[in-house]
Design a protein around this motif. Sequence first.
Motif, mmCIF file in Angstrom:
data_model
loop_
_atom_site.group_PDB
_atom_site.id
_atom_site.type_symbol
_atom_site.label_atom_id
_atom_site.label_comp_id
_atom_site.label_asym_id
_atom_site.label_seq_id
_atom_site.Cartn_x
_atom_site.Cartn_y
_atom_site.Cartn_z
ATOM 1 N N LYS A 78 -17.416 -34.133 -57.652
ATOM 2 C CA LYS A 78 -17.777 -34.171 -56.065
ATOM 3 C C LYS A 78 -16.808 -34.714 -55.471
ATOM 4 O O LYS A 78 -17.073 -34.485 -54.013
ATOM 5 C CB LYS A 78 -19.299 -35.355 -55.962
ATOM 6 N N ARG A 79 -16.319 -35.949 -55.236
ATOM 7 C CA ARG A 79 -14.750 -35.806 -55.089
ATOM 8 C C ARG A 79 -13.769 -34.672 -54.986
ATOM 9 O O ARG A 79 -13.090 -34.533 -53.664
ATOM 10 C CB ARG A 79 -13.874 -37.484 -55.317
ATOM 11 N N SER A 80 -13.560 -34.078 -55.382
ATOM 12 C CA SER A 80 -13.304 -32.843 -55.523
ATOM 13 C C SER A 80 -13.252 -31.989 -54.166
ATOM 14 O O SER A 80 -12.668 -31.248 -53.979
ATOM 15 C CB SER A 80 -12.788 -31.799 -56.758
ATOM 16 N N ARG A 81 -14.590 -32.341 -53.890
ATOM 17 C CA ARG A 81 -15.422 -31.072 -52.917
ATOM 18 C C ARG A 81 -15.432 -32.015 -51.753
ATOM 19 O O ARG A 81 -16.370 -31.390 -50.999
ATOM 20 C CB ARG A 81 -16.794 -30.846 -53.417
ATOM 21 N N GLY A 82 -15.016 -33.021 -51.304
ATOM 22 C CA GLY A 82 -14.629 -34.712 -50.991
ATOM 23 C C GLY A 82 -16.242 -35.111 -50.203
ATOM 24 O O GLY A 82 -16.796 -35.402 -49.559
ATOM 25 N N GLY A 83 -17.350 -34.548 -51.724
ATOM 26 C CA GLY A 83 -18.185 -36.122 -51.210
ATOM 27 C C GLY A 83 -18.368 -36.951 -52.159
ATOM 28 O O GLY A 83 -17.153 -37.581 -52.248
ATOM 29 N N GLY A 93 -17.812 -39.946 -50.828
ATOM 30 C CA GLY A 93 -16.920 -41.179 -50.232
ATOM 31 C C GLY A 93 -17.247 -42.307 -50.476
ATOM 32 O O GLY A 93 -16.638 -43.394 -49.926
ATOM 33 N N ASP A 118 -14.377 -45.516 -54.739
ATOM 34 C CA ASP A 118 -13.873 -45.496 -53.601
ATOM 35 C C ASP A 118 -14.296 -46.802 -53.063
ATOM 36 O O ASP A 118 -12.827 -47.581 -52.479
ATOM 37 C CB ASP A 118 -14.426 -44.486 -52.191
#
Length: 237
Positions: free
Chosen positions: A190-195, A197, A202
């Motif tokens: 998810k973080r690799s797709r910008g989600g 956050g 984080d």
Amino acid sequence: MDTSTATSLWDELTGTQPDPDLWVVIATLAAAAAVVVPHTVWRISRNAVTIAHEGGHGLVALITGRQLTGIRLHSDTSGLTVSRGKPHGLGMILTAASGYTAPPLLGLGGAALLGAGRITLLLWVATALLIAMLVMIRNAYGVLTVFLTGGAFLLVSWLAGPQVQAAFAYAVVWFLLLGGVRPAFELQAKRSRGGAGDSDADQLSRLTHVPAGMWLFLFHAVSLCSLIGGGRWLLGA
């Protein structure tokens, strides 16, 4: 309850039970994998991992002196644990770090108990933790999932025979060990797709000024090491 009954229950709780046959251990491993690996089944079984995840947040919040105000579990397998206290410091860091690490560490602890033959103790402790968690649930879906999960443990603990109890306990622990690995990879994706956050990683990054990727590495390390160590205990290696 008379003294003899109480003594009998105590002896059963603190005593050891025989290990199941190896084929039972392998079968429960296969059963756990069958509800963790396929995506369609995982969408349902992940609810149990969310219970452990949010329960970890809540337990550590209490241990570190924070005031636990409530836990919510949602049908999309997300959850939210709310506690009051300083918005920074060691207590907040440990609370935030305990979510993704709770399922594999609970699995590792369960594997240690099973490796020592403490099947009944494992079932009773798990039931007690679920009952305690039920008190802090603040939404209907969360109450339903924790109630059903706790009810399953209670029924097996009181009504099932030793062989069924052993198979159930091994299946649960395998599930926690295997199911504890997948969420960290899902979060990484998810973080690799910008989600994601505002994920635990984080939040920990903002609290500690350590990159979120390092916290993800910690989640991976804890879950994978728990799976390896717990698996060795369960298999008697």
